[in-house]
Design a protein around this motif. Structure first.
Motif, PDB file in Angstrom:
ATOM      1  N   GLY A  31     -10.061   3.760  -2.165  1.00  0.00           N
ATOM      2  CA  GLY A  31      -9.104   4.637  -1.505  1.00  0.00           C
ATOM      3  C   GLY A  31      -9.178   4.638   0.013  1.00  0.00           C
ATOM      4  N   ALA A  32      -9.945   3.741   0.605  1.00  0.00           N
ATOM      5  CA  ALA A  32     -10.067   3.686   2.064  1.00  0.00           C
ATOM      6  C   ALA A  32      -8.784   3.134   2.683  1.00  0.00           C
ATOM      7  CB  ALA A  32     -11.252   2.811   2.467  1.00  0.00           C
ATOM      8  N   ASP A  33      -8.500   3.546   3.917  1.00  0.00           N
ATOM      9  CA  ASP A  33      -7.311   3.076   4.627  1.00  0.00           C
ATOM     10  C   ASP A  33      -7.728   2.093   5.715  1.00  0.00           C
ATOM     11  OD1 ASP A  33      -4.909   2.641   5.870  1.00  0.00           O
ATOM     12  OD2 ASP A  33      -4.424   4.752   6.211  1.00  0.00           O
ATOM     13  N   LEU A  34      -7.475   0.804   5.451  1.00  0.00           N
ATOM     14  CA  LEU A  34      -7.821  -0.263   6.382  1.00  0.00           C
ATOM     15  C   LEU A  34      -6.559  -0.923   6.923  1.00  0.00           C
ATOM     16  CD1 LEU A  34     -10.565  -1.259   3.981  1.00  0.00           C
ATOM     17  CD2 LEU A  34     -11.114  -1.326   6.406  1.00  0.00           C
ATOM     18  N   THR A  35      -5.495  -0.166   7.058  1.00  0.00           N
ATOM     19  CA  THR A  35      -4.242  -0.690   7.582  1.00  0.00           C
ATOM     20  C   THR A  35      -4.463  -1.333   8.947  1.00  0.00           C
ATOM     21  OG1 THR A  35      -2.986   1.046   6.446  1.00  0.00           O
ATOM     22  CG2 THR A  35      -1.886  -0.107   8.245  1.00  0.00           C
ATOM     23  N   ASP A  36      -3.981  -2.572   9.097  1.00  0.00           N
ATOM     24  CA  ASP A  36      -4.084  -3.313  10.373  1.00  0.00           C
ATOM     25  C   ASP A  36      -5.519  -3.525  10.846  1.00  0.00           C
ATOM     26  OD1 ASP A  36      -1.286  -3.551  10.597  1.00  0.00           O
ATOM     27  OD2 ASP A  36      -1.123  -1.603  11.570  1.00  0.00           O
TER      28      ASP A  36
ATOM     29  N   ALA B 197     -17.708  -5.900  -3.182  1.00  0.00           N
ATOM     30  CA  ALA B 197     -17.289  -4.581  -2.702  1.00  0.00           C
ATOM     31  C   ALA B 197     -16.245  -3.968  -3.631  1.00  0.00           C
ATOM     32  CB  ALA B 197     -16.729  -4.682  -1.287  1.00  0.00           C
ATOM     33  N   ASN B 198     -16.201  -2.639  -3.663  1.00  0.00           N
ATOM     34  CA  ASN B 198     -15.224  -1.930  -4.485  1.00  0.00           C
ATOM     35  C   ASN B 198     -14.129  -1.372  -3.580  1.00  0.00           C
ATOM     36  OD1 ASN B 198     -13.744  -0.365  -6.238  1.00  0.00           O
ATOM     37  ND2 ASN B 198     -15.502   0.674  -7.150  1.00  0.00           N
ATOM     38  N   LEU B 199     -12.947  -2.003  -3.638  1.00  0.00           N
ATOM     39  CA  LEU B 199     -11.805  -1.598  -2.823  1.00  0.00           C
ATOM     40  C   LEU B 199     -10.653  -1.125  -3.704  1.00  0.00           C
ATOM     41  CD1 LEU B 199     -12.748  -4.622  -1.020  1.00  0.00           C
ATOM     42  CD2 LEU B 199     -11.751  -2.967   0.529  1.00  0.00           C
ATOM     43  N   THR B 200     -10.972  -0.540  -4.835  1.00  0.00           N
ATOM     44  CA  THR B 200      -9.946  -0.043  -5.742  1.00  0.00           C
ATOM     45  C   THR B 200      -9.016   0.930  -5.022  1.00  0.00           C
ATOM     46  OG1 THR B 200     -11.497  -0.227  -7.600  1.00  0.00           O
ATOM     47  CG2 THR B 200      -9.541   1.140  -7.934  1.00  0.00           C
ATOM     48  N   ASP B 201      -7.712   0.675  -5.126  1.00  0.00           N
ATOM     49  CA  ASP B 201      -6.676   1.532  -4.523  1.00  0.00           C
ATOM     50  C   ASP B 201      -6.796   1.663  -3.004  1.00  0.00           C
ATOM     51  OD1 ASP B 201      -5.453   2.103  -7.014  1.00  0.00           O
ATOM     52  OD2 ASP B 201      -6.920   3.679  -7.411  1.00  0.00           O
ATOM     53  N   ALA B 202      -7.506   0.762  -2.358  1.00  0.00           N
ATOM     54  CA  ALA B 202      -7.603   0.783  -0.895  1.00  0.00           C
ATOM     55  C   ALA B 202      -6.317   0.231  -0.278  1.00  0.00           C
ATOM     56  CB  ALA B 202      -8.798  -0.036  -0.426  1.00  0.00           C
ATOM     57  N   THR B 203      -6.059   0.596   0.975  1.00  0.00           N
ATOM     58  CA  THR B 203      -4.892   0.092   1.701  1.00  0.00           C
ATOM     59  C   THR B 203      -5.355  -0.871   2.785  1.00  0.00           C
ATOM     60  OG1 THR B 203      -3.666   2.150   1.328  1.00  0.00           O
ATOM     61  CG2 THR B 203      -2.897   0.724   3.095  1.00  0.00           C
TER      62      THR B 203
END
Length: 209
Positions: free
Chosen positions: A84-89, A100-106
């Motif tokens: 659920g982390a926000d890594l936009t741009d 790594a676990n990036l489930t539902d991340a942006t």
């Protein structure tokens, strides 16, 4: 003399404030380039625009963290939790996100050239318009992931799980899907020139060769 003294004092105070800002800590983790934050909890941390290049976040939790535009170039995030982390741009060039676990991340618009995401869990993640040129996504889980318009030239997707993923308009020139699962995926208008689909499962796939 008094003027020079006041000027020197002002400069000293500004330098101190700048240092304090550049080395601020969150739960014991110094937020700066090249920081070492292994096995730490940074859940929900606000890290937008920070320079964390070359940093170590192995096995740390960044679940729900906001890292919009954050520089994580060549950072080590292997086995980190970024659900659920926000890594936009965000900048993720040559970063290591193995396992790594990036489930539902942006990660929309993220620049992640040559990023390493072997065995990473990106289920339901949004990577639309992301730059993943030469990315290593071997055995990654990308079920229901959104990769519309992503730049994925020469990406390694061997044995990756892309069931139900959307890759509409993605640049997949030279991408390697050997042994991958593209069942029910959507590759409408994707550039598939020189892409490798050896042993790829394509049942229900739209736009697959």
């Amino acid at each position: 003399m008094l003027r020079h003294t006041l000027l020197a004092l002002t400069c000293a105070l500004l330098a101190t404030a700048t240092f304090a800002q550049s080395s601020r800590a969150i739960d014991g983790c110094n937020i700066r380039r090249g920081t070492f934050c292994v096995n730490m909890s940074l859940q929900g941390a606000m890290l937008d625009g920070e320079n964390l290049a070359n940093s170590q976040f192995t096995r740390s939790s960044l679940a729900g963290a906001s890292m919009v535009g954050t520089d994580l170039s060549e950072a080590n995030l292997s086995r980190a939790t970024l659900t659920g982390a926000d890594l936009t741009d965000a900048l993720l060039s040559r970063a290591n996100l193995t396992g790594a676990n990036l489930t539902d991340a942006t990660l929309a618009g993220a620049r992640a050239t040559a990023v390493i995401m072997r065995n990473a869990n990106l289920t339901g993640a949004d990577l639309s318009e992301a730059v993943l040129t030469n990315a290593d996504l071997t055995n990654a889980r990308l079920g229901r992931a959104k990769l519309d318009g992503a730049e994925m030239q020469r990406a390694n997707l061997r044995s990756a799980d892309l069931r139900g993923a959307s890759l509409r308009g993605a640049n997949l020139r030279g991408a390697d899907f050997n042994g991958a699962n593209l069942s029910d995926a959507d590759l409408t208008d994707a550039d598939l020139d020189q892409a490798n689909f050896t042993r790829t499962q394509t049942l229900g796939c739209i736009g697959c060769p």
